[in-house]
Design a protein around this motif. Structure first.
Motif, PDB file in Angstrom:
ATOM      1  N   VAL A   1      97.055  34.610  22.924  1.00 34.67           N
ATOM      2  CA  VAL A   1      98.046  34.706  23.886  1.00 34.67           C
ATOM      3  C   VAL A   1      99.436  34.187  23.552  1.00 34.67           C
ATOM      4  N   GLN A   2      99.561  33.019  23.133  1.00 36.87           N
ATOM      5  CA  GLN A   2     100.648  32.382  22.787  1.00 36.87           C
ATOM      6  C   GLN A   2     101.306  33.097  21.469  1.00 36.87           C
ATOM      7  N   ASN A   3     100.402  33.306  20.542  1.00 38.06           N
ATOM      8  CA  ASN A   3     100.917  33.945  19.184  1.00 38.06           C
ATOM      9  C   ASN A   3     101.623  35.053  19.249  1.00 38.06           C
ATOM     10  N   PHE A   4     100.851  36.019  20.291  1.00 33.74           N
ATOM     11  CA  PHE A   4     101.009  37.299  20.307  1.00 33.74           C
ATOM     12  C   PHE A   4     102.090  37.854  21.846  1.00 33.74           C
ATOM     13  N   SER A   5     102.230  36.781  22.466  1.00 36.07           N
ATOM     14  CA  SER A   5     102.905  37.063  23.772  1.00 36.07           C
ATOM     15  C   SER A   5     102.367  37.959  24.720  1.00 36.07           C
ATOM     16  N   ILE A   6     100.954  37.831  24.675  1.00 32.75           N
ATOM     17  CA  ILE A   6     100.126  38.918  25.698  1.00 32.75           C
ATOM     18  C   ILE A   6     100.225  38.351  27.175  1.00 32.75           C
ATOM     19  N   THR A   7     100.150  39.180  28.071  1.00 31.79           N
ATOM     20  CA  THR A   7     100.300  38.889  29.629  1.00 31.79           C
ATOM     21  C   THR A   7      99.424  40.039  30.194  1.00 31.79           C
ATOM     22  N   GLY A   8      98.959  39.656  31.300  1.00 28.44           N
ATOM     23  CA  GLY A   8      98.076  40.604  32.319  1.00 28.44           C
ATOM     24  C   GLY A   8      96.633  40.318  31.996  1.00 28.44           C
ATOM     25  N   PHE A   9      96.302  39.349  31.109  1.00 28.36           N
ATOM     26  CA  PHE A   9      94.809  39.035  30.909  1.00 28.36           C
ATOM     27  C   PHE A   9      94.487  37.433  30.972  1.00 28.36           C
ATOM     28  N   GLU A  10      93.326  37.280  31.548  1.00 28.07           N
ATOM     29  CA  GLU A  10      92.746  35.962  31.373  1.00 28.07           C
ATOM     30  C   GLU A  10      92.982  35.139  30.250  1.00 28.07           C
ATOM     31  N   SER A  11      93.078  34.006  30.268  1.00 29.16           N
ATOM     32  CA  SER A  11      93.439  33.240  28.750  1.00 29.16           C
ATOM     33  C   SER A  11      92.580  31.841  28.930  1.00 29.16           C
ATOM     34  N   MET A  12      91.804  31.681  27.766  1.00 23.04           N
ATOM     35  CA  MET A  12      91.110  30.498  28.026  1.00 23.04           C
ATOM     36  C   MET A  12      90.910  29.821  26.667  1.00 23.04           C
ATOM     37  N   SER A  13      90.745  28.524  26.566  1.00 26.06           N
ATOM     38  CA  SER A  13      90.500  27.781  25.443  1.00 26.06           C
ATOM     39  C   SER A  13      89.270  28.236  24.790  1.00 26.06           C
ATOM     40  N   LEU A  14      89.121  27.776  23.532  1.00 24.71           N
ATOM     41  CA  LEU A  14      88.027  28.151  22.586  1.00 24.71           C
ATOM     42  C   LEU A  14      86.817  27.632  23.281  1.00 24.71           C
ATOM     43  N   ARG A  15      86.689  26.459  24.178  1.00 24.09           N
ATOM     44  CA  ARG A  15      85.685  25.877  24.341  1.00 24.09           C
ATOM     45  C   ARG A  15      84.974  26.598  25.829  1.00 24.09           C
ATOM     46  N   GLU A  16      86.206  26.968  26.523  1.00 24.92           N
ATOM     47  CA  GLU A  16      85.878  27.792  27.841  1.00 24.92           C
ATOM     48  C   GLU A  16      85.424  29.115  27.523  1.00 24.92           C
ATOM     49  N   ILE A  17      85.759  29.658  26.366  1.00 23.29           N
ATOM     50  CA  ILE A  17      85.334  30.948  26.106  1.00 23.29           C
ATOM     51  C   ILE A  17      83.675  30.821  25.540  1.00 23.29           C
ATOM     52  N   GLY A  18      83.566  29.581  24.917  1.00 20.37           N
ATOM     53  CA  GLY A  18      82.160  29.659  24.648  1.00 20.37           C
ATOM     54  C   GLY A  18      81.128  29.586  25.613  1.00 20.37           C
ATOM     55  N   GLU A  19      81.735  28.751  26.661  1.00 22.73           N
ATOM     56  CA  GLU A  19      80.896  28.656  27.783  1.00 22.73           C
ATOM     57  C   GLU A  19      80.826  29.967  28.639  1.00 22.73           C
TER      58      GLU A  19
END
Length: 305
Positions: free
Chosen positions: A52-70
């Motif tokens: 999200v930070q690298n591509f300036s993506i907006t409008g979608f949920e953002s999570m850490s890698l650990r949160e995604i894993g869970e």
């Protein structure tokens, strides 16, 4: 069909995480195309926070890698095999299936092409996919009885001499049994996945992914009798640095540490595996032919020379 590959119908994946390789041209457009298409099918879309930070993506949920894993049922990685390596190693403890979308040529691990991306992804996420499990290495660096580093590797663990230094001297044991003392530029311990990476360049064998073994491949050994060997993946491999001015170790070429004399590296099969999802009809030998150009025949003139 190999023991690590399943052709049975898979469950429909509902919560999908998306990762993208930074600085690759056209990636942002591909990421948004995937996300928007998945949303229209009623799926929940998560973006990894760094993406999200690298591509300036907006409008979608953002999570850490650990949160995604869970949270995620599956993850889509847009990039190349190098991008897949880092994410696969970090998500392995969470058992999240991975789909690789390659932005360039077909990859060994990223085998969904951009031009066929959306129909393939829809079919795969609806359960029409080939599921394949890949072994990981668990590596520990010991110094004077203490653990200095502990990490995973999907491709390989590589001990090598420093730039400008001479050969390093290694003492190697397998399951507590002395194998050899070696003077060389280094030693590669590779999984079947990593057998087509640095190991192959150093003269190691290709291991089909269902082979339950690890390749140990010397890098430019002093003694030509030091040859590659495949050991069972149930083995414990111990490598001790005995000599040489400078020695390094890396895991998947992404995590590097400087070694000292008498450091010990203990390598075992990890309790975790990486699950790849491939399009229906996928098989490993097609990938080998494509990547290694086995489908190309020399001309008649070339064969006569």
């Amino acid at each position: 069909m190999s023991p690590t590959t399943s052709l049975a119908p898979l469950p429909r994946f509902q919560t999908i995480a998306i990762f993208g390789k930074h600085m690759a041209g056209g990636t942002a457009q591909s990421l948004l195309q995937i996300a928007e298409c998945l949303v229209t099918t009623g799926r929940r879309v998560l973006f990894e926070s760094e993406t999200v930070q690298n591509f300036s993506i907006t409008g979608f949920e953002s999570m850490s890698l650990r949160e995604i894993g869970e949270t995620a049922d599956a993850a889509i990685i847009v990039g190349g095999d190098g991008t897949m390596l880092g994410i696969a190693r970090q998500l392995a403890p969470f058992d999240v299936p991975l789909i690789g979308v390659n932005q360039g040529r077909l990859g060994f691990m990223t085998d969904v092409s951009l031009d066929r991306m959306m129909p393939m992804l829809q079919e795969m996420l609806n359960g029409s996919a080939v599921s394949e499990h890949r072994t990981l290495l668990d590596g520990v660096i010991m110094r004077e009885g203490s653990i200095m580093n502990h990490t995973l590797a999907l491709n390989d663990v590589v001990l090598s001499r420093g730039s400008g230094s001479g050969m390093i001297e290694l003492h190697v044991e397998v399951d507590g049994n002395f194998m050899y003392n070696q003077r060389s530029d280094g030693l590669i311990v590779a999984t079947p996945t990593g057998s087509t990476a640095y190991s192959l360049s150093a003269g190691g064998p290709i291991l089909q992914p269902s082979v339950k073994g690890f390749a140990m491949v010397p890098i430019a050994p002093h003694a030509l009798s030091n040859r590659p060997i495949v050991v069972p993946d149930s083995s414990e491999i111990m490598i001790e640095v005995m000599g040489g001015r400078e020695a390094n170790i890396n895991f998947d070429m992404q995590s590097v540490a400087r070694l000292q004399h008498n450091d010990r590296i203990i390598i075992r099969r990890s309790e975790h595996v990486v699950t790849f999802l491939h399009p229906q009809g996928w098989n490993y030998y097609d990938t080998l032919r494509e990547k290694l150009h086995w489908n190309e025949y020399p001309s008649v003139e070339g064969r006569l020379k």
